[in-house]
Design an enzyme around this catalytic site. Structure first.
Site, mmCIF file in Angstrom:
data_model
loop_
_atom_site.group_PDB
_atom_site.id
_atom_site.type_symbol
_atom_site.label_atom_id
_atom_site.label_comp_id
_atom_site.label_asym_id
_atom_site.label_seq_id
_atom_site.Cartn_x
_atom_site.Cartn_y
_atom_site.Cartn_z
ATOM 1 N N LYS A 13 0.833 -1.212 0.000
ATOM 2 C CA LYS A 13 0.000 0.000 0.000
ATOM 3 C C LYS A 13 0.866 1.260 0.000
ATOM 4 O O LYS A 13 0.693 2.146 -0.829
ATOM 5 C CB LYS A 13 -0.929 0.028 1.228
ATOM 6 C CG LYS A 13 -1.889 -1.145 1.318
ATOM 7 C CD LYS A 13 -2.792 -1.047 2.531
ATOM 8 C CE LYS A 13 -2.073 -1.185 3.866
ATOM 9 N NZ LYS A 13 -1.439 -2.481 4.127
ATOM 10 N N ARG A 88 -10.027 0.749 8.174
ATOM 11 C CA ARG A 88 -9.578 -0.606 8.481
ATOM 12 C C ARG A 88 -10.662 -1.396 9.204
ATOM 13 O O ARG A 88 -10.435 -2.543 9.572
ATOM 14 C CB ARG A 88 -8.354 -0.534 9.395
ATOM 15 C CG ARG A 88 -7.021 -0.726 8.690
ATOM 16 C CD ARG A 88 -5.934 -0.635 9.749
ATOM 17 N NE ARG A 88 -4.723 -1.284 9.361
ATOM 18 C CZ ARG A 88 -3.675 -0.686 8.793
ATOM 19 N NH1 ARG A 88 -3.709 0.586 8.512
ATOM 20 N NH2 ARG A 88 -2.600 -1.367 8.513
ATOM 21 N N ARG A 127 11.371 -5.371 5.372
ATOM 22 C CA ARG A 127 11.015 -3.963 5.125
ATOM 23 C C ARG A 127 11.895 -3.024 5.943
ATOM 24 O O ARG A 127 12.184 -3.267 7.101
ATOM 25 C CB ARG A 127 9.545 -3.736 5.505
ATOM 26 C CG ARG A 127 9.165 -2.267 5.526
ATOM 27 C CD ARG A 127 7.711 -2.041 5.359
ATOM 28 N NE ARG A 127 6.913 -2.380 6.522
ATOM 29 C CZ ARG A 127 5.583 -2.227 6.557
ATOM 30 N NH1 ARG A 127 4.932 -1.768 5.511
ATOM 31 N NH2 ARG A 127 4.914 -2.559 7.637
ATOM 32 N N ARG A 160 10.816 -1.207 11.519
ATOM 33 C CA ARG A 160 9.729 -0.895 12.448
ATOM 34 C C ARG A 160 9.642 -1.942 13.550
ATOM 35 O O ARG A 160 9.810 -3.126 13.301
ATOM 36 C CB ARG A 160 8.396 -0.821 11.696
ATOM 37 C CG ARG A 160 8.125 0.544 11.106
ATOM 38 C CD ARG A 160 6.999 0.549 10.125
ATOM 39 N NE ARG A 160 5.791 -0.102 10.599
ATOM 40 C CZ ARG A 160 4.653 -0.143 9.914
ATOM 41 N NH1 ARG A 160 4.577 0.443 8.733
ATOM 42 N NH2 ARG A 160 3.599 -0.755 10.391
ATOM 43 N N ARG A 171 -1.093 -9.074 13.211
ATOM 44 C CA ARG A 171 -1.706 -8.071 12.330
ATOM 45 C C ARG A 171 -2.468 -8.722 11.177
ATOM 46 O O ARG A 171 -3.488 -8.211 10.738
ATOM 47 C CB ARG A 171 -0.630 -7.113 11.809
ATOM 48 C CG ARG A 171 -0.159 -6.163 12.911
ATOM 49 C CD ARG A 171 1.202 -5.605 12.654
ATOM 50 N NE ARG A 171 1.257 -4.778 11.471
ATOM 51 C CZ ARG A 171 2.393 -4.431 10.864
ATOM 52 N NH1 ARG A 171 3.539 -4.859 11.324
ATOM 53 N NH2 ARG A 171 2.345 -3.666 9.813
#
Ligand code: ADP
Ligand code: ADP
Ligand code: ZN
Length: 221
Positions: A13, A88, A127, A160, A171
Site C-alpha cells: 500500500k 480498516r 522492510r 519498524r 496483524r
C-alpha cells in the site's frame, strides 16, 4: 480523485501510494505514518496509539476517525486524496461515507491490493522505512541506492518495531477479522477494484493506473 487503498499488511500500500500520489498530485494520507509521527513526537495521541500499535492491534475507531476527519478538513484535500490504511474497520468505512455524503461527495474507488499470507512475513521482516518521509524499502525487492539511507530525503532507514514475525502474524489475524469485511462493504457499493499485489512493484503500479483511469472516466461521464 478520492481513493481508498487497502489490503493486508505488506501488500504494498505505502509503496504504491507514493507513486499514485505523485502521478495524480493528491496528498497521501497514511494513518500509520500519522500515528508514527505522533509517537516520535511523544504527543498524547502518540502515547495512546503506541499501546495498540506495538501489539499489532488496531487503534480504537473513535481516536482514528477523529484524526482522519481533522486531516480531511485541511485545504490540500479539497481536490482529492489517497487514504492509505484507512478505513480498516466497517465502522471507519461508515464514518468515511458519512463524511463524504455530508459534503455531497463520493469516493472514486476503493482499491484492494491482494497478496496471499505466504508472501507477507518475507516482505515485512525485510522492510526498512524512512520515518521522515514514510518511504518504504526492502532489503531484497526494493533496495535503496545507498544502504540504510532514504533515496527521497536522505534520512536513516529503520526497521519498524511492529515488523517482527510474531506481531506481523497478529496483524494478519486482525486484517482477516476486522478489515477483510470491507471487501463486501465496497463491493456492494460498486466501488471495489482489485489488483494482484504479488507482481513486481512497477507492474502493480501499471495495473493500478489502468483501474484509476477507468474509474475516473466513469465519474466524469
Ligand atoms: P501496514 O503498512 O504494515 O499495513 P500501517 O503503517 O498502515 O501498517 O499501520 C501500522 C499500525 O497503525 C497498524 O497495525 C495499527 O495498529 C495502526 N493503524 C493504522 N491505521 C489504522 C486504522 N485505520 N485504524 C486503526 N489502527 C490503525
Ligand atoms: P504496506 O504499506 O501495505 O504495509 P509496503 O508498501 O510498506 O506495504 O510494502 C511492504 C514491503 O514489501 C516493503 O519492504 C516493500 O518494499 C515491499 N514490497 C512492496 N511491494 C512489493 C512488490 N510488488 N514485490 C515485492 N516487494 C514489495
Ligand atoms: Zn525519506
Amino acid at each position: 480523485m478520492k481513493i481508498v487503498l487497502f489490503g493486508p499488511p505488506g501488500a504494498g500500500k505505502g509503496t504504491q501510494a507514493k507513486s499514485i500520489c505523485n502521478r495524480y498530485s493528491i496528498p497521501h494520507i497514511s494513518t500509520g505514518d500519522i500515528f508514527r509521527r505522533n509517537i516520535a513526537e511523544n504527543t498524547p495521541l502518540g502515547v495512546e496509539a503506541k499501546k495498540y500499535i506495538d501489539k499489532g492491534h488496531l487503534v480504537p475507531d473513535d481516536v482514528t476517525i477523529r484524526m482522519v476527519y481533522d486531516r480531511l478538513e485541511q485545504e490540500d484535500c479539497y481536490n482529492g486524496y489517497l487514504l492509505d490504511g484507512f478505513p480498516r474497520t466497517v465502522k471507519q468505512a461508515e464514518a468515511l461515507q458519512y463524511f463524504l455524503s455530508s459534503r455531497k461527495e463520493c469516493l472514486t474507488t476503493a482499491l484492494l491490493i491482494e497478496v496471499p499470507g505466504s508472501f507477507i512475513i518475507d516482505r515485512m521482516t525485510g522492510r526498512r522505512v524512512c520515518l521522515a518521509c514514510g518511504a518504504s524499502y526492502h532489503i531484497k525487492y526494493n533496495k535503496p541506492k545507498v544502504q540504510g539511507r532514504c533515496d527521497v530525503c536522505g534520512s536513516d532507514l529503520i526497521q519498524r518495531k511492529d515488523d517482527t514475525e510474531d506481531t506481523v502474524r497478529e496483524r494478519l489475524e486482525v486484517y482477516e477479522t476486522q478489515t477483510a469485511p470491507l471487501i463486501d462493504f465496497y463491493k456492494s457499493r460498486d466501488l471495489l477494484r482489485t489488483v494482484d499485489g504479488t507482481k513486481a512493484i512497477n507492474l502493480v503500479f501499471e495495473s493500478i493506473c489502468k483501474i484509476l483511469g477507468e474509474s475516473y472516466d466513469n465519474i466524469k461521464k
